[in-house]
Write a protein that holds these residues in place. Sequence first.
Motif, short mmCIF file in Angstrom:
data_model
loop_
_atom_site.label_atom_id
_atom_site.label_comp_id
_atom_site.label_asym_id
_atom_site.label_seq_id
_atom_site.Cartn_x
_atom_site.Cartn_y
_atom_site.Cartn_z
N ARG A 64 2.98 15.56 -4.13
CA ARG A 64 3.00 14.94 -5.45
C ARG A 64 3.61 13.55 -5.32
N LEU A 65 3.30 12.70 -6.25
CA LEU A 65 3.85 11.35 -6.24
C LEU A 65 5.31 11.39 -6.67
N THR A 66 6.15 10.66 -5.94
CA THR A 66 7.59 10.74 -6.17
C THR A 66 8.24 9.40 -6.52
N SER A 67 7.58 8.28 -6.19
CA SER A 67 8.21 6.98 -6.41
C SER A 67 7.13 5.91 -6.54
N VAL A 68 7.52 4.78 -7.14
CA VAL A 68 6.58 3.67 -7.34
C VAL A 68 7.36 2.36 -7.37
N GLU A 69 6.72 1.27 -6.90
CA GLU A 69 7.37 -0.04 -6.87
C GLU A 69 6.31 -1.14 -6.86
N TRP A 70 6.52 -2.20 -7.65
CA TRP A 70 5.66 -3.39 -7.64
C TRP A 70 6.17 -4.35 -6.58
N ILE A 80 1.04 -2.27 -5.54
CA ILE A 80 1.93 -1.22 -6.05
C ILE A 80 2.08 -0.21 -4.93
N ALA A 81 3.31 0.04 -4.51
CA ALA A 81 3.57 1.05 -3.49
C ALA A 81 3.93 2.35 -4.20
N ALA A 82 3.37 3.45 -3.72
CA ALA A 82 3.68 4.77 -4.27
C ALA A 82 4.02 5.70 -3.12
N GLY A 83 5.11 6.46 -3.27
CA GLY A 83 5.52 7.42 -2.26
C GLY A 83 5.20 8.83 -2.68
N THR A 84 5.06 9.72 -1.69
CA THR A 84 4.70 11.11 -1.98
C THR A 84 5.74 12.08 -1.46
N SER A 85 5.64 13.32 -1.92
CA SER A 85 6.58 14.37 -1.51
C SER A 85 6.39 14.78 -0.06
N ASP A 86 5.27 14.41 0.56
CA ASP A 86 5.09 14.75 1.98
C ASP A 86 5.34 13.55 2.89
N GLY A 87 5.98 12.50 2.39
CA GLY A 87 6.40 11.38 3.22
C GLY A 87 5.39 10.27 3.39
N ALA A 88 4.29 10.30 2.67
CA ALA A 88 3.28 9.24 2.79
C ALA A 88 3.57 8.11 1.82
N VAL A 89 3.07 6.93 2.15
CA VAL A 89 3.14 5.77 1.27
C VAL A 89 1.72 5.29 1.02
N ALA A 90 1.38 5.10 -0.23
CA ALA A 90 0.06 4.58 -0.60
C ALA A 90 0.26 3.22 -1.25
N ILE A 91 -0.61 2.28 -0.94
CA ILE A 91 -0.58 0.97 -1.56
C ILE A 91 -1.80 0.86 -2.46
N MET A 92 -1.56 0.55 -3.72
CA MET A 92 -2.64 0.38 -4.70
C MET A 92 -2.70 -1.10 -5.07
N VAL A 93 -3.90 -1.61 -5.30
CA VAL A 93 -4.07 -3.01 -5.67
C VAL A 93 -4.55 -3.08 -7.12
N PHE A 94 -3.75 -3.77 -7.94
CA PHE A 94 -4.07 -3.94 -9.36
C PHE A 94 -4.75 -5.29 -9.55
N THR A 95 -5.87 -5.30 -10.25
CA THR A 95 -6.58 -6.53 -10.60
C THR A 95 -6.67 -6.58 -12.12
N ALA A 120 10.22 14.00 1.56
CA ALA A 120 9.74 13.19 0.43
C ALA A 120 10.22 11.75 0.50
N VAL A 121 9.36 10.85 0.04
CA VAL A 121 9.77 9.47 -0.19
C VAL A 121 10.58 9.49 -1.49
N THR A 122 11.83 9.05 -1.42
CA THR A 122 12.72 9.12 -2.58
C THR A 122 13.03 7.76 -3.18
N ALA A 123 12.72 6.68 -2.44
CA ALA A 123 12.98 5.33 -2.96
C ALA A 123 12.08 4.33 -2.25
N LEU A 124 11.68 3.30 -2.97
CA LEU A 124 10.88 2.20 -2.42
C LEU A 124 11.46 0.89 -2.93
N ARG A 125 11.46 -0.16 -2.08
CA ARG A 125 11.89 -1.48 -2.55
C ARG A 125 11.29 -2.55 -1.65
#
Length: 181
Positions: A64-70, A80-95, A120-125
């Motif tokens: 599940r998604l656990t964190s988010v950061e612009w 937008i970086a998003a972290g997950t409960s299994d340790g993955a990081v996804a980068i989303m691009v907003f237009t 889990a990813v617990t923080a992003l910066r």
Amino acid sequence: ETGAKEVALLHQAHAHGDVSALAAHPSKHLIATTGGDATVRVWGAEERACVALGFPQMDAAKARLTSVEWAPRAFHEHHIAAGTSDGAVAIMVFTAGKAQLQPMPLDVPEQDRAARARGAVTALRYSPDALWLAVGYACGHIDILDTQNAYQYAAVCAPAPTDGPPGAPPPPERAVRVLDW
């Protein structure tokens, strides 16, 4: 008069589950959220509605998604970086003006896949210059990703090992809760 009635939107939210993280854009009136429906959503403060929606590439049945950061600067201002409960990081691009967030594929080298074992990813910066992304984990590790090099792993900060006699109770939780540069 045609008898038509005006319909007002009273509530808009993630499809189901909770909102797990929230981040305000550093310079625009936008808010990114992650939720139990495995989506990243961008909300316009002026529109008072969801203006974009994205589905990070993840196994929603297992994580599940656990964190988010612009990202804070112009070069990456729409990342937008998003972290997950299994340790993955996804980068989303907003237009702006597009209703769909685009996932940015990350080519994670095999040796760096061990990061997922950190929990889990617990923080992003992002760093203030947006050159680096710090990723904090439930186990206390912090990974530093190089945003100029397709978010490749650049460094790892590990907590000091705990000293104690054999059979001692495990150390208290040392999850990274907040990151700053």
